[in-house]
Design a protein around this motif. Structure first.
Motif, PDB file in Angstrom:
ATOM      1  N   MET A   1      99.638 -90.283 -58.866  1.00 32.67           N
ATOM      2  CA  MET A   1     100.823 -91.141 -58.904  1.00 32.67           C
ATOM      3  C   MET A   1     101.066 -91.633 -60.330  1.00 32.67           C
TER       4      MET A   1
ATOM      5  N   GLY B   1     101.786 -86.717 -45.699  1.00 37.00           N
ATOM      6  CA  GLY B   1     100.621 -87.558 -45.961  1.00 37.00           C
ATOM      7  C   GLY B   1      99.546 -86.910 -46.798  1.00 37.00           C
TER       8      GLY B   1
ATOM      9  N   GLN C   1      98.728 -88.596 -50.142  1.00 36.76           N
ATOM     10  CA  GLN C   1      98.153 -89.944 -50.040  1.00 36.76           C
ATOM     11  C   GLN C   1      98.687 -90.884 -51.123  1.00 36.76           C
ATOM     12  N   MET C   2     100.000 -90.879 -51.258  1.00 36.05           N
ATOM     13  CA  MET C   2     100.654 -91.796 -52.195  1.00 36.05           C
ATOM     14  C   MET C   2     102.083 -92.020 -51.699  1.00 36.05           C
ATOM     15  N   ASP C   3     102.762 -92.974 -52.314  1.00 35.27           N
ATOM     16  CA  ASP C   3     104.138 -93.283 -51.922  1.00 35.27           C
ATOM     17  C   ASP C   3     105.084 -92.277 -52.578  1.00 35.27           C
ATOM     18  N   THR C   4     105.250 -91.135 -51.907  1.00 35.32           N
ATOM     19  CA  THR C   4     106.070 -90.056 -52.468  1.00 35.32           C
ATOM     20  C   THR C   4     107.521 -90.479 -52.646  1.00 35.32           C
ATOM     21  N   ASN C   5     108.060 -91.218 -51.680  1.00 38.65           N
ATOM     22  CA  ASN C   5     109.462 -91.645 -51.775  1.00 38.65           C
ATOM     23  C   ASN C   5     109.687 -92.542 -52.994  1.00 38.65           C
ATOM     24  N   LYS C   6     108.714 -93.387 -53.278  1.00 36.69           N
ATOM     25  CA  LYS C   6     108.826 -94.257 -54.454  1.00 36.69           C
ATOM     26  C   LYS C   6     108.860 -93.415 -55.732  1.00 36.69           C
TER      27      LYS C   6
ATOM     28  N   ASP D   1     112.194 -91.663 -56.045  1.00 34.55           N
ATOM     29  CA  ASP D   1     113.211 -92.614 -56.535  1.00 34.55           C
ATOM     30  C   ASP D   1     113.091 -92.789 -58.053  1.00 34.55           C
ATOM     31  N   HIS D   2     111.848 -92.828 -58.520  1.00 36.59           N
ATOM     32  CA  HIS D   2     111.579 -92.963 -59.959  1.00 36.59           C
ATOM     33  C   HIS D   2     112.147 -91.746 -60.707  1.00 36.59           C
TER      34      HIS D   2
ATOM     35  N   GLU E   1     105.535 -82.962 -49.111  1.00 37.06           N
ATOM     36  CA  GLU E   1     105.726 -84.044 -48.145  1.00 37.06           C
ATOM     37  C   GLU E   1     106.339 -83.527 -46.838  1.00 37.06           C
TER      38      GLU E   1
END
Length: 403
Positions: free
Chosen positions: A104, A152, A155-160, A163-164, A147
């Motif tokens: 991430m 899963g 194991q991280m916030d892929t959507n975040k 967005d970045h 994804e």
């Protein structure tokens, strides 16, 4: 600037001879120049280049806390990628990067530094910047794929993270570089495909949609570039057909212009796109097919006004091919009622309601039979290429506007 972090040995990018020495130069923080990249390509095999890319990824993930070494590493990486033009090399780097324990942080750092890198060799800024955007687009595509296929797994916030990526890519959408524009069209098209709300795609099309579509159609009607231009258009026009009303206006204006300027080649494009859309006969493409039919109805009205029977035949044949779309009959009913359309056009369309042989009805109608015999015209065929290659190839082409 040979090195910003101590280089105690005598080797450099101009004199190294092995993969191990190249890896040592990465460890020492020796900046690769544009000229050095040519030497690297000569010394290392394709497999060794892929290994070097994975090494770049591992070291980049280790240095996320150190800004200066990271900037040097990423600039060297982009310079090498800009000189290689091999997807396998680019993917080797990204696939290794997303496997790192701190993926991430590593991905966030890559996005920020690649897009904002202040390159040492300003004369190559455009090439380095366009490969940086292509790299970040490809990162986003890989994240979406993993994804979707393996939820899963990362194991991280892929959507975040996505967005970045979108935020940084939108920040470069004012670029005049066609390679960058084409990369953005495909990236936001796939990212927001099937969604009724397309903030990213609608925004970039609003900024440069008319210009990039004109560029693509100029290349479509050029023998040297038509095969790759057609591939890009077939893959990405469905995204435009799903977009907002402003996008439809841009698309209609482009199609109207080239339909009247290049009627035969444009008719061939309509046939090819029709076959592509009818082959994608699934729920995901319903919106695109419906809007395409609406476009065909408007184009038919324009063709009727100038009484261009050959174009009229091709457009009506295209409408007839959408046998499985209930909206086809709705469109035909609207055409039949529209007194502004010539009666012979309306009569032929009327015969296609509920018909499964709509194309045949048009082809056999009096006054609309094709007088041409022999081999049908077609676009040049080329080996299937990936979007990243299409954007690089088409973006570097120049063509004069049709007159």
């Amino acid at each position: 600037m040979e090195a910003l972090i101590g280089n105690d040995s005598n080797i450099n990018w101009k004199t190294f001879k092995t993969l191990a020495e190249a890896q040592e130069l990465i460890d020492q923080g020796v900046l690769m120049s544009w000229k050095d990249a040519k030497h690297v390509k000569k010394v290392l095999s394709d497999k060794e280049l892929e290994s070097l890319m994975t090494y770049f990824a591992v070291r980049m993930a280790e240095r996320v806390e150190s800004r200066l070494p990271e900037e040097i590493l990423i600039e060297s990486l982009l310079i090498l990628m800009a000189n290689c033009h091999e997807e396998a090399i680019l993917n080797a780097f990204l696939e290794e990067l997303v496997q790192q324990p701190n993926r991430m942080e590593a991905c966030v750092t890559l996005v920020e530094l690649a897009i904002t890198v202040d390159v040492s060799e300003s004369e190559h800024h455009e090439d380095i910047f366009s490969i940086a955007v292509a790299l970040i687009c490809e990162l986003g595509q890989i994240l979406q794929f993993i994804e979707k296929e393996y939820p899963g797994e990362l194991q991280m916030d892929t959507n975040k993270l996505l967005d970045h990526i979108s935020t940084y890519l939108l920040s470069v959408s004012n670029s005049n570089n066609n390679c960058i524009r084409l990369s953005l069209v495909h990236y936001f098209g796939t990212l927001e495909a099937g969604k009724s709300y397309k903030p990213g795609f609608n925004r970039i099309m609003g900024r440069f949609g008319h210009t990039i579509l004109e560029h693509l159609f100029l290349l479509l009607f050029n023998k040297k570039t038509e095969a790759i231009a057609l591939q890009f258009l077939l893959e990405n026009v469905p995204f435009i057909l799903e977009a907002d009303n402003h996008c439809q206006k841009i698309l209609h204006e482009t199609w109207k212009y080239y339909m009247l300027k290049k009627p035969e080649r444009f008719a061939l494009f309509i046939q090819t796109l029709t076959n592509h859309l009818t082959a994608e006969d699934g729920a995901n493409s319903i919106a695109a097919r419906k809007v395409f039919l609406q476009h065909l109805g408007v184009l038919l009205k324009i063709v009727s006004e100038v009484n261009h029977k050959d174009l009229g035949r091709e457009i009506m044949c295209a409408i007839g091919k959408f046998n499985n779309d209930p909206f086809r009959n709705d469109l035909i009913a609207l055409i039949v009622k529209d007194k502004a359309i010539r009666e012979n056009f309306r009569n032929i369309c009327g015969k296609m309601i509920d018909a499964t042989n709509g194309e045949q009805i048009v082809e056999s109608a009096d006054g609309f039979r094709s007088s041409k015999r022999g081999r049908k015209p077609s676009f040049a065929k080329a080996q299937k290429t990936r979007p990243i290659y299409q954007a690089a190839f088409l973006g570097h082409q120049q063509a004069a506007r049709a007159s």
